[in-house]
Write an enzyme that holds these catalytic residues in place. Sequence first.
Site, PDB file in Angstrom:
ATOM      1  N   SER A 266      -6.548  -0.909   2.427  1.00 41.89           N
ATOM      2  CA  SER A 266      -7.271  -0.049   3.360  1.00 41.89           C
ATOM      3  C   SER A 266      -7.775  -0.823   4.585  1.00 41.89           C
ATOM      4  O   SER A 266      -8.003  -2.035   4.534  1.00 41.89           O
ATOM      5  CB  SER A 266      -8.433   0.633   2.645  1.00 41.89           C
ATOM      6  OG  SER A 266      -9.280  -0.350   2.118  1.00 41.89           O
ATOM      7  N   GLU A 293      -1.324  -4.881   6.634  1.00 41.94           N
ATOM      8  CA  GLU A 293      -0.813  -3.515   6.844  1.00 41.94           C
ATOM      9  C   GLU A 293      -1.821  -2.595   6.177  1.00 41.94           C
ATOM     10  O   GLU A 293      -2.105  -2.728   4.985  1.00 41.94           O
ATOM     11  CB  GLU A 293       0.580  -3.366   6.240  1.00 41.94           C
ATOM     12  CG  GLU A 293       1.649  -4.188   6.962  1.00 41.94           C
ATOM     13  CD  GLU A 293       1.742  -3.924   8.451  1.00 41.94           C
ATOM     14  OE1 GLU A 293       1.460  -2.794   8.890  1.00 41.94           O
ATOM     15  OE2 GLU A 293       2.082  -4.866   9.188  1.00 41.94           O
ATOM     16  N   CYS A 327       1.099   5.165   2.374  1.00 41.80           N
ATOM     17  CA  CYS A 327       0.402   4.941   3.651  1.00 41.80           C
ATOM     18  C   CYS A 327       1.075   5.752   4.744  1.00 41.80           C
ATOM     19  O   CYS A 327       0.462   6.104   5.734  1.00 41.80           O
ATOM     20  CB  CYS A 327       0.405   3.470   3.984  1.00 41.80           C
ATOM     21  SG  CYS A 327       2.033   2.759   3.780  1.00 41.80           S
TER      22      CYS A 327
END
Length: 541
Positions: A266, A293, A327
């Site tokens: 996150s 990421e 994601c």
Amino acid sequence: MSKAISQVPIATNEPVRNYKPSSQEVKSLISTYRKMWKEKLEIPMIIDGKKITTKEKIRLQSPQDHHHDLGFYYAGNTEHIDRAISTALAAKERWNALGWEQRVAIFLKAAELIAGPYRDKLNAATMIAQSKNVHQAEIDSACEFTDFLRFNAEFMTEIYAEQPISDNGIWNRIEYRPLEGFCFAVTPFNFTAISGNLPACMAMMGNVVVWKPSDKQIYSAHVIMEIFSEAGLPDGVINMIFTDGRETAKRVLSHPDFAGLHFTGSTKVFQEMWKQIGNNIHKYKSYPRIVGETGGKDFVMAHSSANAEAVATGLVRGAFEYQGQKCSAASRAYIPESLWKEIKKIMKSQIDSIKVGSPEDPVNFVNAVIDKNSFEKCIGYIERAKKSEEAEVIIGGKYDDKKGWFIYPTVIKCTDPTYESMVEEIFGPILSVYVYKDKDWKETLKLVDKSTSYSLTGSIFARDRYAIEEAFKALENASGNFYINDKPTGAVVGQQPFGGGRTSGTNDKAGSKMNLLRWVSARSIKETFVSPKDYKYPYLG
Ligand code: NAD
């Protein structure tokens, strides 16, 4: 050391098995799942190749059945964090001295083990612990992971082959050294392939690694370490610890030999870690590499020229596969008024046919969300939308936690494009839709670009090429992976290098040369064959 300029096998994507009903491959996978489901696990940490147990046993859970006893893992403490660091540092010299062909052969062998004898086991562990159905497990743990390992081997040799020009009488070279010190991999629950790739790609480039997987992905992480060991990875090169994230980060990021962070997870956690690195910068022997990421709020933008069936299908697959816990999951859609009625009808009929349940039964398209926290977070968005004046739950909105953490595919129609579910990352099977007036296409493009701080993935659906070109330009910085007439998920290694900008990450594109370059420090070498013997240049006469 090598006496040849070898070439690695040409990388190709691992073919995805289709697991048709009654096929031998689905029977084999489901029977492996059932066998593994009954086992009582005792999962140790791995430091210096040894199984480390402790007095602290933590229960392992399966999202599809939280009453089921899967066994436990052994949690570590600060002593294990320190031991993992010192072990990695002790392994460094030998690992660095090993010829690159030997190093890369280990990971190419691991790829073949995953694609072959370990395929069912790694897929089944991913299905049990992360609640992925046969297809989602296959494209992640079998195929994407294999692809990462094979393509990275090729990218590594391409990097090594990149050499400067030389002039008459001199030879210029570049060597790509691993980073000085040790690297730190911190991985998320949602992709087995990412969790294996983050430590593996750093090790492939010659680095030694401390790896802290997510506590919700420990089962498949354990199988990954088994595969690396079988592939011949020397002890101490990758050390896997099950320790508290915050405590681990605190100790690792204050160590003088900390050389690089490879994070996926996150945005909030990554930003915290980056701050710690900043605060500790004076302690390090070299400037650490930071690759992360992070979160996303991925969009689908439809133009009035779009094909309604294609948009609806892109939304259903993009938003609900793996329960929206990618994601890259489509989580906000902008639909022109002229197409809304038709798109809604197709979406509704597709969603009505979706079966929700355990991945043990391959007919279930949607499985459980990862844990109670995620379940409650999703319910919060659904219940608030039910009461809101700016939002309406138009499809789904059901949930059930009697056995597992099941949230039914849900669509929320929002009249305010900045309503919470349109702009916040939910990470569950909830899609928010904003219907815009066809004439407001240009303004809506601005909305798409500016409504969130993220920039991970996004799609434009249109048949009109002028509209595609317009969106392509207007959304230049709104995503790191941009799709035209396709869902915004499902990037394939070697085909669509993956990663985002803004608060979605450093955009170093996992599974590409760009990422691997972050784990080496180049040394330029100039050799002069006949050295000058006098300081005077010709111009001095
Ligand atoms: P998370 O941030 O909760 O956890 C990621 C890792 O960080 C885990 O190993 C966790 O134990 C560790 N961690 C948690 N708190 C920490 C702290 N305070 N200090 C140090 N480490 C800590 O993420 P998650 O729930 O596992 O994964 C979902 C998130 O990951 C989503 O936001 C998703 O968008 C993102 N994600 C992004 C990508 C991408 O490529 N951009 C890919 C997968 C997942």
